[in-house]
Motif scaffolding. Structure first.
Motif, PDB file in Angstrom:
ATOM      1  N   ASP A 189       0.853  -1.316  -0.236  1.00  0.00           N
ATOM      2  CA  ASP A 189      -0.121  -0.214   0.172  1.00  0.00           C
ATOM      3  C   ASP A 189       1.275   1.561  -0.479  1.00  0.00           C
ATOM      4  N   GLU A 190       1.451   1.442   0.472  1.00  0.00           N
ATOM      5  CA  GLU A 190       2.464   1.965   0.637  1.00  0.00           C
ATOM      6  C   GLU A 190       3.872   2.634  -0.697  1.00  0.00           C
ATOM      7  N   PHE A 191       4.116   1.373  -1.192  1.00  0.00           N
ATOM      8  CA  PHE A 191       4.749   1.589  -2.567  1.00  0.00           C
ATOM      9  C   PHE A 191       3.889   1.923  -3.759  1.00  0.00           C
ATOM     10  N   THR A 192       2.194   2.095  -2.953  1.00  0.00           N
ATOM     11  CA  THR A 192       1.224   2.063  -3.958  1.00  0.00           C
ATOM     12  C   THR A 192       1.573   3.686  -4.324  1.00  0.00           C
ATOM     13  N   GLY A 193       1.892   5.051  -3.226  1.00  0.00           N
ATOM     14  CA  GLY A 193       1.836   5.832  -3.202  1.00  0.00           C
ATOM     15  C   GLY A 193       3.649   6.410  -3.446  1.00  0.00           C
ATOM     16  N   PHE A 194       4.343   5.376  -3.268  1.00  0.00           N
ATOM     17  CA  PHE A 194       5.578   6.078  -3.693  1.00  0.00           C
ATOM     18  C   PHE A 194       5.906   6.167  -5.162  1.00  0.00           C
ATOM     19  N   ILE A 195       5.148   5.013  -5.753  1.00  0.00           N
ATOM     20  CA  ILE A 195       4.819   4.553  -7.569  1.00  0.00           C
ATOM     21  C   ILE A 195       3.735   5.825  -7.849  1.00  0.00           C
ATOM     22  N   HIS A 196       2.483   5.586  -7.758  1.00  0.00           N
ATOM     23  CA  HIS A 196       1.319   6.792  -8.031  1.00  0.00           C
ATOM     24  C   HIS A 196       0.726   7.777  -7.047  1.00  0.00           C
ATOM     25  N   PRO A 197       2.134   9.013  -6.729  1.00  0.00           N
ATOM     26  CA  PRO A 197       0.890   9.582  -5.004  1.00  0.00           C
ATOM     27  C   PRO A 197       0.322  10.101  -5.757  1.00  0.00           C
ATOM     28  N   GLU A 198      -0.280  10.271  -7.173  1.00  0.00           N
ATOM     29  CA  GLU A 198      -1.871  10.914  -6.970  1.00  0.00           C
ATOM     30  C   GLU A 198      -2.802  10.615  -7.056  1.00  0.00           C
ATOM     31  N   GLU A 199      -2.456   9.000  -6.442  1.00  0.00           N
ATOM     32  CA  GLU A 199      -3.299   7.812  -5.847  1.00  0.00           C
ATOM     33  C   GLU A 199      -3.681   8.442  -4.090  1.00  0.00           C
ATOM     34  N   ALA A 200      -2.588   8.743  -3.643  1.00  0.00           N
ATOM     35  CA  ALA A 200      -2.668   8.593  -2.121  1.00  0.00           C
ATOM     36  C   ALA A 200      -3.200  10.655  -1.644  1.00  0.00           C
ATOM     37  N   GLY A 201      -3.848  10.326  -1.347  1.00  0.00           N
ATOM     38  CA  GLY A 201      -4.152  12.362  -0.517  1.00  0.00           C
ATOM     39  C   GLY A 201      -2.525  12.183   0.329  1.00  0.00           C
ATOM     40  N   HIS A 202      -2.048  11.991   1.200  1.00  0.00           N
ATOM     41  CA  HIS A 202      -0.986  11.432   1.472  1.00  0.00           C
ATOM     42  C   HIS A 202       0.287  12.582   0.869  1.00  0.00           C
ATOM     43  N   MET A 203       0.020  12.551  -0.251  1.00  0.00           N
ATOM     44  CA  MET A 203       1.313  11.841  -1.070  1.00  0.00           C
ATOM     45  C   MET A 203       0.921  14.030  -2.481  1.00  0.00           C
ATOM     46  N   ARG A 204       0.028  14.283  -1.335  1.00  0.00           N
ATOM     47  CA  ARG A 204      -0.655  15.535  -2.642  1.00  0.00           C
ATOM     48  C   ARG A 204       0.223  16.675  -2.885  1.00  0.00           C
ATOM     49  N   GLU A 205       0.909  17.059  -1.711  1.00  0.00           N
ATOM     50  CA  GLU A 205       1.290  17.761  -1.469  1.00  0.00           C
ATOM     51  C   GLU A 205       2.952  17.967  -2.345  1.00  0.00           C
ATOM     52  N   LEU A 206       3.279  16.421  -1.815  1.00  0.00           N
ATOM     53  CA  LEU A 206       4.754  16.180  -2.360  1.00  0.00           C
ATOM     54  C   LEU A 206       4.893  16.698  -3.798  1.00  0.00           C
ATOM     55  N   ILE A 207       3.014  16.499  -4.785  1.00  0.00           N
ATOM     56  CA  ILE A 207       3.064  16.688  -5.632  1.00  0.00           C
ATOM     57  C   ILE A 207       3.342  17.988  -6.789  1.00  0.00           C
ATOM     58  N   VAL A 208       2.891  18.724  -5.284  1.00  0.00           N
ATOM     59  CA  VAL A 208       3.236  20.227  -5.481  1.00  0.00           C
ATOM     60  C   VAL A 208       4.493  20.879  -5.499  1.00  0.00           C
ATOM     61  N   ILE A 209       5.726  20.429  -4.615  1.00  0.00           N
ATOM     62  CA  ILE A 209       7.124  20.320  -4.462  1.00  0.00           C
ATOM     63  C   ILE A 209       7.054  20.067  -5.680  1.00  0.00           C
ATOM     64  N   GLU A 210       7.654  18.853  -6.061  1.00  0.00           N
ATOM     65  CA  GLU A 210       8.242  18.091  -7.186  1.00  0.00           C
ATOM     66  C   GLU A 210       8.096  19.438  -8.563  1.00  0.00           C
ATOM     67  N   THR A 211       5.934  18.957  -8.697  1.00  0.00           N
ATOM     68  CA  THR A 211       5.752  20.303 -10.132  1.00  0.00           C
ATOM     69  C   THR A 211       6.826  21.600  -9.857  1.00  0.00           C
ATOM     70  N   MET A 212       6.637  21.801  -8.738  1.00  0.00           N
ATOM     71  CA  MET A 212       7.210  23.495  -8.369  1.00  0.00           C
ATOM     72  C   MET A 212       8.794  22.968  -9.075  1.00  0.00           C
ATOM     73  N   GLU A 213       9.246  22.204  -8.161  1.00  0.00           N
ATOM     74  CA  GLU A 213      10.842  22.068  -9.170  1.00  0.00           C
ATOM     75  C   GLU A 213      10.972  21.708 -10.049  1.00  0.00           C
ATOM     76  N   ASP A 214      10.229  21.188 -10.599  1.00  0.00           N
ATOM     77  CA  ASP A 214      10.210  20.904 -12.744  1.00  0.00           C
ATOM     78  C   ASP A 214      10.165  22.087 -13.107  1.00  0.00           C
ATOM     79  N   ILE A 215       9.176  22.855 -13.180  1.00  0.00           N
ATOM     80  CA  ILE A 215       9.034  24.320 -13.945  1.00  0.00           C
ATOM     81  C   ILE A 215       9.687  25.642 -13.097  1.00  0.00           C
TER      82      ILE A 215
END
Length: 330
Positions: A189-215
């Protein structure tokens, strides 16, 4: 082309299993909206694109399969799917049963991808994967002793700006966020959040951080309109700017940059890529029930579904049995 002196097998494995290179992701794919199809459901007031319904009901891959079937075979297989959807076996499919099926078809690619990567990283099928096991398998080549200046430079950054060292750091951070019990190992279950963070609510904030770093190329903590457009489009000398780029610039000014200061800050980026929750599966289930419910009793019989089979599936040969069997796990 990456020039690291690795074997093709190791390179392929790293690319397939690690976090994608930032430049491999297009800006248009950054928004997490859980839409059910690449098609627009209602392109205008008069038109209704049933391909949207097919992909929502079956998933995109299975929808393509049904497009190759005869109407008779398409109906036969749809009847089998109906029996799967009718979980309580009462002879009717409710909006909630249909919503559950649609949710499953949309998650199937995540389920399959997690299973594939779990087996690849965990061939002994243990309950957890440790960070050290993951790092050795994916990034172990970085520990090889090769003091050459060229290889060290390639590890740091290649011609496109990609760095394996930076990807390792990014993976490590994502692992720590996915590791909810902080034991340095991930359950499936935790690995699912690692591979697909968009599927886990607690990973959403990290997606924002990664997006900022990319752009945010100049690393000033905000996204300019040029950085926003540059994430999805790179012009060539003398090339006329496409209309969709002009539209995206207008979107940035009118909707993305909410305070009008010429930039998107972290909260504005979050509003862009993680819009307010909308249950697309529920909306689609209600739509299909409304369109197929001939006697208007709020539920669908098998005959009603088969009578409107072209709403649910396409037709025009391959075996759909595997998808049906996999749904037994649902």
């Amino acid at each position: 082309m990456l020039r690291l002196t690795l074997t093709l097998s190791i390179l392929a494995f790293v690319v397939a299993t690690a976090i994608p290179k930032p430049d491999e992701k297009e800006g248009k794919d950054r928004v997490i909206d859980n839409n059910l199809s690449h098609k627009e459901h209602f392109p205008n007031e008069e038109d209704h694109d049933v391909v949207y319904d097919h992909e929502a009901f079956l998933g995109p891959d299975e929808a393509k399969t049904f497009d190759q079937l005869s109407p008779e075979e398409s109906k036969r297989r749809l009847g089998l799917i109906y029996d799967k959807i009718d979980k309580d076996g009462d002879g009717f499919v409710s909006s909630e049963e249909l919503r559950s099926w649609i949710t499953y078809t949309q998650k199937r690619y995540v389920i399959d991808d997690v299973e594939r990567q779990w087996r690849a990283h965990n061939p002994e099928n243990k309950d957890t994967i440790t960070w050290q096991e993951y790092r050795k398998l994916v990034y172990g080549f970085m520990d090889d002793s090769d003091p050459s200046v060229e290889k060290q430079a390639e590890m740091e950054q290649d011609d496109s700006g990609f760095s394996y060292k930076e990807m390792l750091k990014r993976d490590r951070r994502r692992w720590s966020v996915a590791d909810q019990d902080q034991d340095e190992a991930l359950t499936k279950d935790e690995f699912t959040g690692f591979i697909h963070p968009e599927e886990a609510g607690h990973m959403r904030e990290l997606i924002v951080i990664e997006t900022m770093e990319d752009i945010d190329k100049d690393k000033d903590g905000k996204v300019s309109i040029d950085e926003y457009i540059g994430d999805m489009y790179r012009s060539s000398p003398g090339e006329e700017e496409p209309e969709w780029v002009k539209s995206e610039k207008d979107q940035f000014v009118r909707f993305r940059d909410k305070d009008g200061d010429g930039f998107m800050d972290k909260e504005e980026v979050k509003s862009w890529i993680i819009p307010p929750e909308f249950d697309h599966a529920e909306a689609e289930a209600r739509h299909l029930v409304h369109e197929g419910d001939a006697d208007k009793d709020g539920k669908l019989t098998k005959n009603e579904v088969l009578d409107k089979y072209d709403l649910f599936v396409g037709s025009q040969a391959t075996d759909f049995g595997e998808a049906l069997n996999r749904h037994d796990e649902f």
